[in-house]
Design a protein around this motif. Sequence first.
Motif, short mmCIF file in Angstrom:
data_model
loop_
_atom_site.label_atom_id
_atom_site.label_comp_id
_atom_site.label_asym_id
_atom_site.label_seq_id
_atom_site.Cartn_x
_atom_site.Cartn_y
_atom_site.Cartn_z
N THR A 157 3.75 25.72 4.93
CA THR A 157 3.08 25.21 6.13
C THR A 157 1.99 26.19 6.57
O THR A 157 1.85 27.29 6.04
CB THR A 157 4.09 25.03 7.27
OG1 THR A 157 4.65 26.30 7.61
CG2 THR A 157 5.21 24.09 6.86
N ILE A 158 1.24 25.76 7.59
CA ILE A 158 0.15 26.58 8.10
C ILE A 158 0.65 27.86 8.74
O ILE A 158 -0.06 28.87 8.80
CB ILE A 158 -0.71 25.77 9.11
CG1 ILE A 158 -2.03 26.48 9.38
CG2 ILE A 158 0.06 25.53 10.39
CD1 ILE A 158 -2.99 25.65 10.21
N ASP A 159 1.91 27.86 9.24
CA ASP A 159 2.50 29.07 9.80
C ASP A 159 3.39 29.80 8.79
O ASP A 159 4.32 30.52 9.17
CB ASP A 159 3.27 28.75 11.08
CG ASP A 159 4.24 27.59 10.91
OD1 ASP A 159 4.27 27.00 9.82
OD2 ASP A 159 4.97 27.27 11.86
N GLN A 160 3.11 29.58 7.51
CA GLN A 160 3.72 30.34 6.41
C GLN A 160 5.23 30.14 6.28
O GLN A 160 5.96 31.05 5.90
CB GLN A 160 3.42 31.84 6.57
CG GLN A 160 1.94 32.18 6.60
CD GLN A 160 1.22 31.71 5.33
OE1 GLN A 160 1.65 32.03 4.22
NE2 GLN A 160 0.15 30.96 5.51
N ALA A 174 -0.98 19.81 0.01
CA ALA A 174 -2.23 19.87 0.78
C ALA A 174 -2.03 19.37 2.20
O ALA A 174 -2.60 19.91 3.16
CB ALA A 174 -3.32 19.06 0.07
N PHE A 175 -1.23 18.34 2.36
CA PHE A 175 -0.96 17.79 3.71
C PHE A 175 -0.12 18.76 4.53
O PHE A 175 -0.42 19.03 5.69
CB PHE A 175 -0.24 16.44 3.57
CG PHE A 175 0.06 15.78 4.89
CD1 PHE A 175 -0.90 15.01 5.52
CD2 PHE A 175 1.29 15.93 5.50
CE1 PHE A 175 -0.64 14.40 6.74
CE2 PHE A 175 1.57 15.33 6.71
CZ PHE A 175 0.60 14.56 7.33
N VAL A 176 0.96 19.28 3.93
CA VAL A 176 1.87 20.19 4.65
C VAL A 176 1.15 21.48 5.04
O VAL A 176 1.44 22.07 6.08
CB VAL A 176 3.12 20.49 3.79
CG1 VAL A 176 3.97 21.58 4.42
CG2 VAL A 176 3.93 19.21 3.60
N ALA A 177 0.20 21.91 4.23
CA ALA A 177 -0.51 23.16 4.51
C ALA A 177 -1.30 23.10 5.81
O ALA A 177 -1.71 24.14 6.33
CB ALA A 177 -1.43 23.50 3.35
N ARG A 228 2.35 22.54 11.12
CA ARG A 228 3.28 23.60 11.48
C ARG A 228 4.69 23.24 11.02
O ARG A 228 5.03 22.07 10.87
CB ARG A 228 3.26 23.83 12.99
CG ARG A 228 1.90 24.26 13.54
CD ARG A 228 1.94 24.49 15.03
NE ARG A 228 2.87 25.57 15.36
CZ ARG A 228 2.55 26.87 15.34
NH1 ARG A 228 1.32 27.24 15.00
NH2 ARG A 228 3.43 27.78 15.66
N GLN A 229 5.47 24.27 10.82
CA GLN A 229 6.84 24.08 10.32
C GLN A 229 7.65 23.16 11.24
O GLN A 229 8.42 22.30 10.79
CB GLN A 229 7.52 25.44 10.19
CG GLN A 229 9.04 25.40 10.10
CD GLN A 229 9.70 25.88 11.38
OE1 GLN A 229 9.23 26.85 11.97
NE2 GLN A 229 10.75 25.24 11.78
N ALA A 230 7.47 23.30 12.57
CA ALA A 230 8.25 22.50 13.51
C ALA A 230 7.88 21.02 13.47
O ALA A 230 8.67 20.18 13.92
CB ALA A 230 8.05 23.04 14.93
N ASP A 231 6.71 20.69 12.90
CA ASP A 231 6.25 19.29 12.90
C ASP A 231 6.60 18.55 11.61
O ASP A 231 6.50 17.32 11.58
CB ASP A 231 4.73 19.24 13.10
CG ASP A 231 4.32 19.87 14.41
OD1 ASP A 231 5.10 19.80 15.37
OD2 ASP A 231 3.20 20.44 14.47
N VAL A 232 6.97 19.28 10.57
CA VAL A 232 7.13 18.66 9.25
C VAL A 232 8.24 17.61 9.26
O VAL A 232 8.10 16.53 8.68
CB VAL A 232 7.40 19.74 8.18
CG1 VAL A 232 7.76 19.08 6.85
CG2 VAL A 232 6.18 20.62 8.02
#
Length: 309
Positions: free
Chosen positions: A74-77, A125-128, A131-135
Amino acid sequence: MLVTAVIILFIIIIVLGTSFVTIRQGTVGVITVFGKYRRVLTPGLNFKIPFIENLYARISVQNRSVELEFQAVTIDQANVYFKAMLLYSVLDQQEETIKNVAFKFIDERNLMQALVRTIEGSIRAFVATKRQADVLILRREIVEHVKDQIDNVLETWGYHLQDLQLNDITFDEVVMKSMSQVVSSNNLKAAAENEGQALLITKTKAAEAEGNAIKIAAEAERQAAQLRGQGIALFREEVAKGMTVAAKEMQQANMDTSVIMFTMWTEAIKHFAENSEGNVIFLDGSSENMQKTMREMMSLEMLDRNNKK
């Protein structure tokens, strides 16, 4: 001659055996001539030119599925682990589609590798960008994103993505534990808020009930006081009437009307003695006080008469 006949018969059998081919239901056959595409064979018994036409491949037009397991960030690693099921099939049975399916890839293994990697790349690409909480709440959006991204690519290969199911989405153990703690704390908070609301409602209802009870009691007391007042007023009126009649009768008999007041005074003393909770009644028995009391009672009688006039 016999040997020649046997050889000719043998050749005929081979020719006939290679002139017909059976295509099973749910599949189509691809015929090539010297390695070049010629035509498509439909299910059933088909004729082909022996030694000239070759059955290049049998292609299934039925739905096929494959399971995927891969990782995204995710964007927050945060690491996200996916388990998915892919359902796909040949787009249709048109000649151009069948040619794409037959000749785009060397074999089935290469097709599967390209298909799986394309889908994994689209999801990563979408998950990147999330945020982890939104997946966890974006399952439908992920599937729609994948379909939008790769449907056109698959059509050029002759295939169509029927469905993509994300059966399991997990995170690293530390992240899962922290998420569990967050959910637990949110549940406790919600429970506390619900309990507070329930207590507030209970106390509000109790206060309303108590207020209504006080109103009812006050109204009852007011009505009782009103009735007591009316009773006392009626009592006084009747007493006044009786005293008036008695006074007239005593005047006609040439008797002193003050005797009535004295009788009422003694009756009052008797009532106090019978109904009071004390043991002693203090009275001033002097003649002066007796005369004073009598004058006051007579004055009250005269005042009552004047008011009635």
